[in-house]
Design an enzyme around this catalytic site. Sequence first.
Site, short mmCIF file in Angstrom:
data_model
loop_
_atom_site.label_atom_id
_atom_site.label_comp_id
_atom_site.label_asym_id
_atom_site.label_seq_id
_atom_site.Cartn_x
_atom_site.Cartn_y
_atom_site.Cartn_z
CG HIS A 90 -9.53 -1.40 -16.40
ND1 HIS A 90 -8.97 -1.86 -16.58
CD2 HIS A 90 -10.71 -0.64 -16.42
CE1 HIS A 90 -8.60 -0.89 -16.02
NE2 HIS A 90 -9.42 0.17 -16.55
CG HIS A 115 -18.79 -5.44 -14.39
ND1 HIS A 115 -19.25 -4.33 -14.29
CD2 HIS A 115 -18.22 -5.79 -13.71
CE1 HIS A 115 -19.63 -3.87 -13.24
NE2 HIS A 115 -18.16 -4.95 -12.28
CG HIS A 117 -15.17 -8.85 -11.53
ND1 HIS A 117 -14.44 -8.25 -11.77
CD2 HIS A 117 -15.47 -8.41 -11.66
CE1 HIS A 117 -14.89 -6.90 -11.76
NE2 HIS A 117 -15.48 -7.88 -11.22
CD GLU A 129 -14.24 -7.76 -7.85
OE1 GLU A 129 -13.14 -7.60 -8.30
OE2 GLU A 129 -15.37 -6.94 -8.02
CG HIS A 142 -20.04 -7.79 -10.32
ND1 HIS A 142 -19.01 -7.14 -9.46
CD2 HIS A 142 -20.34 -9.27 -9.28
CE1 HIS A 142 -17.96 -7.49 -8.82
NE2 HIS A 142 -19.19 -9.04 -8.68
CB THR A 224 -15.16 -4.49 -7.04
OG1 THR A 224 -15.71 -5.04 -8.35
CG2 THR A 224 -16.00 -5.11 -5.87
CB THR A 225 -13.11 -0.95 -10.73
OG1 THR A 225 -14.12 -0.14 -11.23
CG2 THR A 225 -12.82 -2.09 -11.14
#
Length: 404
Positions: A90, A115, A117, A129, A142, A224-225
Amino acid sequence: MDVLALCILLILLCFQWTVAPAAAEISWTYTGLVGQSEWSQYFPDCGGTSQSPVDVVTTQTKYDPSLTPLTPLGYDQHGYQPFTLFNNGHTAVIMLPEWMGLSGLPWFFTAVQMHLHWGSGGPSHGGSEHTTNGLSADAELHVVHYNSELYPNMSTAMTQRNGLAVLGILIVTGEETNVAFNNILHYLSRVRHADQRVSIPAFDVQSLLPEDLGRYYRYNGSLTTPPCYQSVIWTLFHERVRISKAQLLKMETILYSSKAAEADRMLLQDNYRETQPLNHRVIFTSFTAESGKELSSGLSLSGRFVCFSSAGEVTAIVIGVMCGCVGLAVIVRFVVKTIRFFTLLRRETVAVNSSTSSWDVLPSTRPAPMPRMDEPHKKQEVDLSMTSEGEKKEEPSLPPQTEP
């Protein structure tokens, strides 16, 4: 009847026990059969009322003077212990050592991991995000921490209120390379497929953050996941971080969400969740509107990024420039007139000093003397009186005529 009810209850319990593990182990995606729109069917918290990310509408935020600057602890004390970088299918995750932490919140939070995005279309196509006034940056970093004062570990804290604290850093693109981000991007080729991991040299994590850690947005939200636990204290920094276009392109095109053994390779792209409703939540700011007007120099934001210069500000700037020009014109005119006056005065002074009479140079403002019509008649009377009877009477002399 009681036996029948007991049988039904046992059947339901058996069904729950068999379904629950399946839901917990289900493979979710951002698009497809178990995409974002289906998350809440398998992970109930994803349908909650305090979900993340959100759109930050700057005109609806509330200033909170109690929000003090955050202080990363141990971020630059990486020592000789390497970091672990891995591809979880992901995103790219970097595990952080436990001596790193975060102060400036009601509790102390210990660092866990960070991590990224991103999107798929390069600059100006979105990828972050969180959004600002409906517009996004090109990517987002993040940094995740757990509440080590209240909870023993990450697994417990992530399910509890105020259990996590996440720093959100919006990323935009420019021409210059961000050397700090190369500490991650240079090693992505070693974890191209899902479930791959590698040790990388430790580096200063704080170099990834914005310089200004005192201006940020704060709200209560969620992961957010999936499983989308609503346990996160979010801090979204106002200042953006810049990377080069080449760095963004590498981030968007080098990783796969599929495993190495799978025949069909799927690029890991657009790994960001759409913004969620606020549902009466309030987003607080640590800065006032006046102190937050200026942005990082030369921001190059995506199609969803906002321009913070309002029409009122532009009007004020135009009026200010016009007033400045008028004032400058008045000053210049005054200086020119003053110079002309002193130049003329100097010329006149030189002329006066070089002449025997000032009246020869300066124009006289005196009116011309009127002709004296009675002088011939008087002179005749004087002559007659002097010849009559030999008497030499002197005529009284007239007083001297003065100039008007």
